[in-house]
Design a protein around this motif. Structure first.
Motif, PDB file in Angstrom:
ATOM      1  N   UNK A   1       0.840  -1.202   0.000  1.00  0.00           N
ATOM      2  CA  UNK A   1       0.000   0.000   0.000  1.00  0.00           C
ATOM      3  C   UNK A   1       0.872   1.248   0.000  1.00  0.00           C
ATOM      4  N   UNK A   2       0.573   2.169  -0.876  1.00  0.00           N
ATOM      5  CA  UNK A   2       1.375   3.391  -0.999  1.00  0.00           C
ATOM      6  C   UNK A   2       1.075   4.373   0.131  1.00  0.00           C
ATOM      7  N   UNK A   3       2.013   5.259   0.387  1.00  0.00           N
ATOM      8  CA  UNK A   3       1.823   6.307   1.381  1.00  0.00           C
ATOM      9  C   UNK A   3       0.987   7.444   0.816  1.00  0.00           C
ATOM     10  N   UNK A   4       0.422   8.238   1.720  1.00  0.00           N
ATOM     11  CA  UNK A   4      -0.278   9.461   1.339  1.00  0.00           C
ATOM     12  C   UNK A   4       0.608  10.645   1.676  1.00  0.00           C
ATOM     13  N   UNK A   5       0.701  11.601   0.766  1.00  0.00           N
ATOM     14  CA  UNK A   5       1.485  12.811   1.012  1.00  0.00           C
ATOM     15  C   UNK A   5       0.637  14.019   0.613  1.00  0.00           C
ATOM     16  N   UNK A   6       0.983  15.152   1.202  1.00  0.00           N
ATOM     17  CA  UNK A   6       0.294  16.407   0.902  1.00  0.00           C
ATOM     18  C   UNK A   6       1.202  17.247   0.019  1.00  0.00           C
ATOM     19  N   UNK A   7       0.651  17.872  -1.004  1.00  0.00           N
ATOM     20  CA  UNK A   7       1.479  18.731  -1.850  1.00  0.00           C
ATOM     21  C   UNK A   7       0.873  20.131  -1.946  1.00  0.00           C
ATOM     22  N   UNK A   8       1.746  21.104  -2.107  1.00  0.00           N
ATOM     23  CA  UNK A   8       1.321  22.480  -2.258  1.00  0.00           C
ATOM     24  C   UNK A   8       0.883  22.736  -3.704  1.00  0.00           C
ATOM     25  N   UNK A   9       0.089  23.781  -3.932  1.00  0.00           N
ATOM     26  CA  UNK A   9      -0.325  24.098  -5.304  1.00  0.00           C
ATOM     27  C   UNK A   9       0.839  24.256  -6.268  1.00  0.00           C
ATOM     28  N   UNK A  10       1.955  24.862  -5.805  1.00  0.00           N
ATOM     29  CA  UNK A  10       3.095  25.059  -6.702  1.00  0.00           C
ATOM     30  C   UNK A  10       3.667  23.728  -7.181  1.00  0.00           C
ATOM     31  N   UNK A  11       3.590  22.688  -6.329  1.00  0.00           N
ATOM     32  CA  UNK A  11       4.103  21.377  -6.722  1.00  0.00           C
ATOM     33  C   UNK A  11       3.244  20.758  -7.813  1.00  0.00           C
ATOM     34  N   UNK A  12       1.915  20.882  -7.705  1.00  0.00           N
ATOM     35  CA  UNK A  12       1.044  20.373  -8.761  1.00  0.00           C
ATOM     36  C   UNK A  12       1.236  21.181 -10.035  1.00  0.00           C
ATOM     37  N   UNK A  13       1.363  22.491  -9.913  1.00  0.00           N
ATOM     38  CA  UNK A  13       1.628  23.333 -11.083  1.00  0.00           C
ATOM     39  C   UNK A  13       2.867  22.833 -11.816  1.00  0.00           C
ATOM     40  N   UNK A  14       3.930  22.543 -11.088  1.00  0.00           N
ATOM     41  CA  UNK A  14       5.164  22.066 -11.721  1.00  0.00           C
ATOM     42  C   UNK A  14       5.002  20.674 -12.317  1.00  0.00           C
ATOM     43  N   UNK A  15       4.236  19.809 -11.666  1.00  0.00           N
ATOM     44  CA  UNK A  15       3.962  18.486 -12.231  1.00  0.00           C
ATOM     45  C   UNK A  15       3.259  18.624 -13.577  1.00  0.00           C
ATOM     46  N   UNK A  16       2.299  19.522 -13.647  1.00  0.00           N
ATOM     47  CA  UNK A  16       1.536  19.721 -14.885  1.00  0.00           C
ATOM     48  C   UNK A  16       2.395  20.285 -16.017  1.00  0.00           C
ATOM     49  N   UNK A  17       3.501  20.944 -15.668  1.00  0.00           N
ATOM     50  CA  UNK A  17       4.275  21.651 -16.689  1.00  0.00           C
ATOM     51  C   UNK A  17       5.625  21.021 -17.008  1.00  0.00           C
ATOM     52  N   UNK A  18       5.846  19.783 -16.581  1.00  0.00           N
ATOM     53  CA  UNK A  18       7.082  19.099 -16.948  1.00  0.00           C
ATOM     54  C   UNK A  18       7.050  18.732 -18.427  1.00  0.00           C
ATOM     55  N   UNK A  98      -8.023   9.166  -1.814  1.00  0.00           N
ATOM     56  CA  UNK A  98      -6.590   8.857  -1.889  1.00  0.00           C
ATOM     57  C   UNK A  98      -6.283   7.524  -1.215  1.00  0.00           C
ATOM     58  N   UNK A  99      -6.967   7.216  -0.126  1.00  0.00           N
ATOM     59  CA  UNK A  99      -6.746   5.951   0.569  1.00  0.00           C
ATOM     60  C   UNK A  99      -7.114   4.764  -0.315  1.00  0.00           C
ATOM     61  N   UNK A 100      -8.168   4.924  -1.109  1.00  0.00           N
ATOM     62  CA  UNK A 100      -8.569   3.863  -2.035  1.00  0.00           C
ATOM     63  C   UNK A 100      -7.519   3.690  -3.118  1.00  0.00           C
ATOM     64  N   UNK A 101      -7.035   4.822  -3.661  1.00  0.00           N
ATOM     65  CA  UNK A 101      -6.025   4.767  -4.711  1.00  0.00           C
ATOM     66  C   UNK A 101      -4.725   4.148  -4.176  1.00  0.00           C
ATOM     67  N   UNK A 102      -4.406   4.426  -2.922  1.00  0.00           N
ATOM     68  CA  UNK A 102      -3.146   3.966  -2.324  1.00  0.00           C
ATOM     69  C   UNK A 102      -3.075   2.448  -2.233  1.00  0.00           C
ATOM     70  N   UNK A 103      -4.213   1.761  -2.236  1.00  0.00           N
ATOM     71  CA  UNK A 103      -4.216   0.298  -2.177  1.00  0.00           C
ATOM     72  C   UNK A 103      -3.658  -0.316  -3.452  1.00  0.00           C
ATOM     73  N   UNK A 104      -3.678   0.467  -4.533  1.00  0.00           N
ATOM     74  CA  UNK A 104      -3.230  -0.039  -5.831  1.00  0.00           C
ATOM     75  C   UNK A 104      -1.902   0.568  -6.257  1.00  0.00           C
ATOM     76  N   UNK A 105      -1.719   1.859  -5.961  1.00  0.00           N
ATOM     77  CA  UNK A 105      -0.534   2.584  -6.440  1.00  0.00           C
ATOM     78  C   UNK A 105       0.746   2.088  -5.762  1.00  0.00           C
ATOM     79  N   UNK A 106       1.849   2.138  -6.501  1.00  0.00           N
ATOM     80  CA  UNK A 106       3.163   1.833  -5.945  1.00  0.00           C
ATOM     81  C   UNK A 106       3.844   3.102  -5.428  1.00  0.00           C
TER      82      UNK A 106
END
Length: 298
Positions: A1-18, A98-106
């Motif tokens: 089961x994967x961990x849950x983490x919190x991200x700031x808006x700037x981190x998602x913005x950067x993920x979207x723009x890679x 997120x908890x549901x997704x974490x059961x599948x995600x690596x």
């Protein structure tokens, strides 16, 4: 089961723009972005959500369902958001999903801090009404510059530096152009520009421009002017100047500046000559060379 983490808006913005040659959003296993709006109807979701986001689905009992046609165990980033979740300790829709997704995600499953409300307030131009994205539309997506200091300092390439819509959306007021190409004439008059005419070569002396570049950036930021540093590809010369500024302004060691920029833009890569010049800059700024640039990570 994967961990849950919190991200700031700037981190998602950067993920979207890679991007590499094209936006990484076109890669099938790069990002799964799921939106669940607390107390928002389907109509409200359709009227505004984060670009490329899918709406989370639930069964008749309110249990979250896994998204179809996505191999979650292979996805690099799985990001879930709702209206305004601020903590992983809450029982908000985003955390429960997120908890549901974490059961599948690596890889860790990420919950967007502040949800849609905070993200859309900072990046209104990334709100979308589009519910379904065709593959060609994702392929044609043009990434924005990477955010180094939220709302103030960006790292980008030549196309982004010359794009009027990007400059308007990010409120770019100053530009450090680290390339041999001069600014396009039709936009050069609308902002302050420092031209650093250096070729991307191990023999080029970029160090001689560090101090003036840092002073220029500092002067602009002191007036709350947003600054973009760009080079042709936004990988070598511009990332070098950005790191030099972080060392000058924030007193980062070279390693700290390197890790900060690498987190924002994983494919940044100064050439070896620039790495050695950053090491010399560390010595000038910090009074010592605390970073071992013979380490293979550099």
């Amino acid at each position: 089961m994967a961990n849950l983490v919190l991200c700031k808006p700037t981190e998602l913005y950067n993920i979207l723009n890679q991007s590499t040659k094209f936006s990484r959003l076109a890669e099938p296993n790069y990002l799964c972005l799921l939106g669940k709006f607390y107390a928002r109807s389907k109509r409200e979701y359709n009227e505004g959500h984060i670009l490329t986001a899918r709406k989370t689905k639930q069964d008749e009992d309110g249990n979250f369902l896994l998204p179809e046609s996505i191999e979650l165990d292979c996805v690099r980033y799985c990001v879930v958001y709702d209206g305004n979740t601020a903590s992983l300790d809450s029982d908000s829709p985003a955390v429960e999903c997120a908890k549901v997704m974490a059961k599948i995600c690596h890889n860790p499953v990420t919950v967007l801090k502040g949800g849609y409300e905070l993200f859309s307030a900072n990046y209104h131009f990334f709100r979308s009404q589009k519910v379904f994205w065709m593959p060609q539309e994702i392929d044609d997506f043009q990434p924005y510059p990477i955010e180094i200091i939220p709302g103030l300092f960006y790292l980008g390439d030549q196309r982004q530096a010359w794009d009027r819509h990007i400059r308007k959306d990010l409120k770019i007021r100053a530009h450090v152009n680290v390339s041999l190409d001069q600014e396009k004439e039709h936009i050069s008059e609308i902002h302050n520009e420092l031209h650093v005419p250096v070729e991307d070569s191990c023999e080029s002396d970029l160090l001689q421009y560090f101090f003036n570049s840092c002073q220029f950036i500092d002067a602009q930021m002191s007036q709350n002017s947003t600054v973009l540093v760009s080079s042709k590809l936004g990988i070598s010369r511009s990332s070098t100047v950005v790191m030099a500024y972080l060392m000058y302004h924030k007193q980062y060691s070279l390693k700290e500046a390197w890790m900060h920029v690498l987190k924002c833009k994983p494919n940044m890569r100064p050439n070896r000559g620039f790495v050695m010049q950053l090491s010399e800059w560390e010595n000038r700024v910090m009074g010592q060379q605390s970073t071992d640039v013979s380490d293979p990570n550099f």
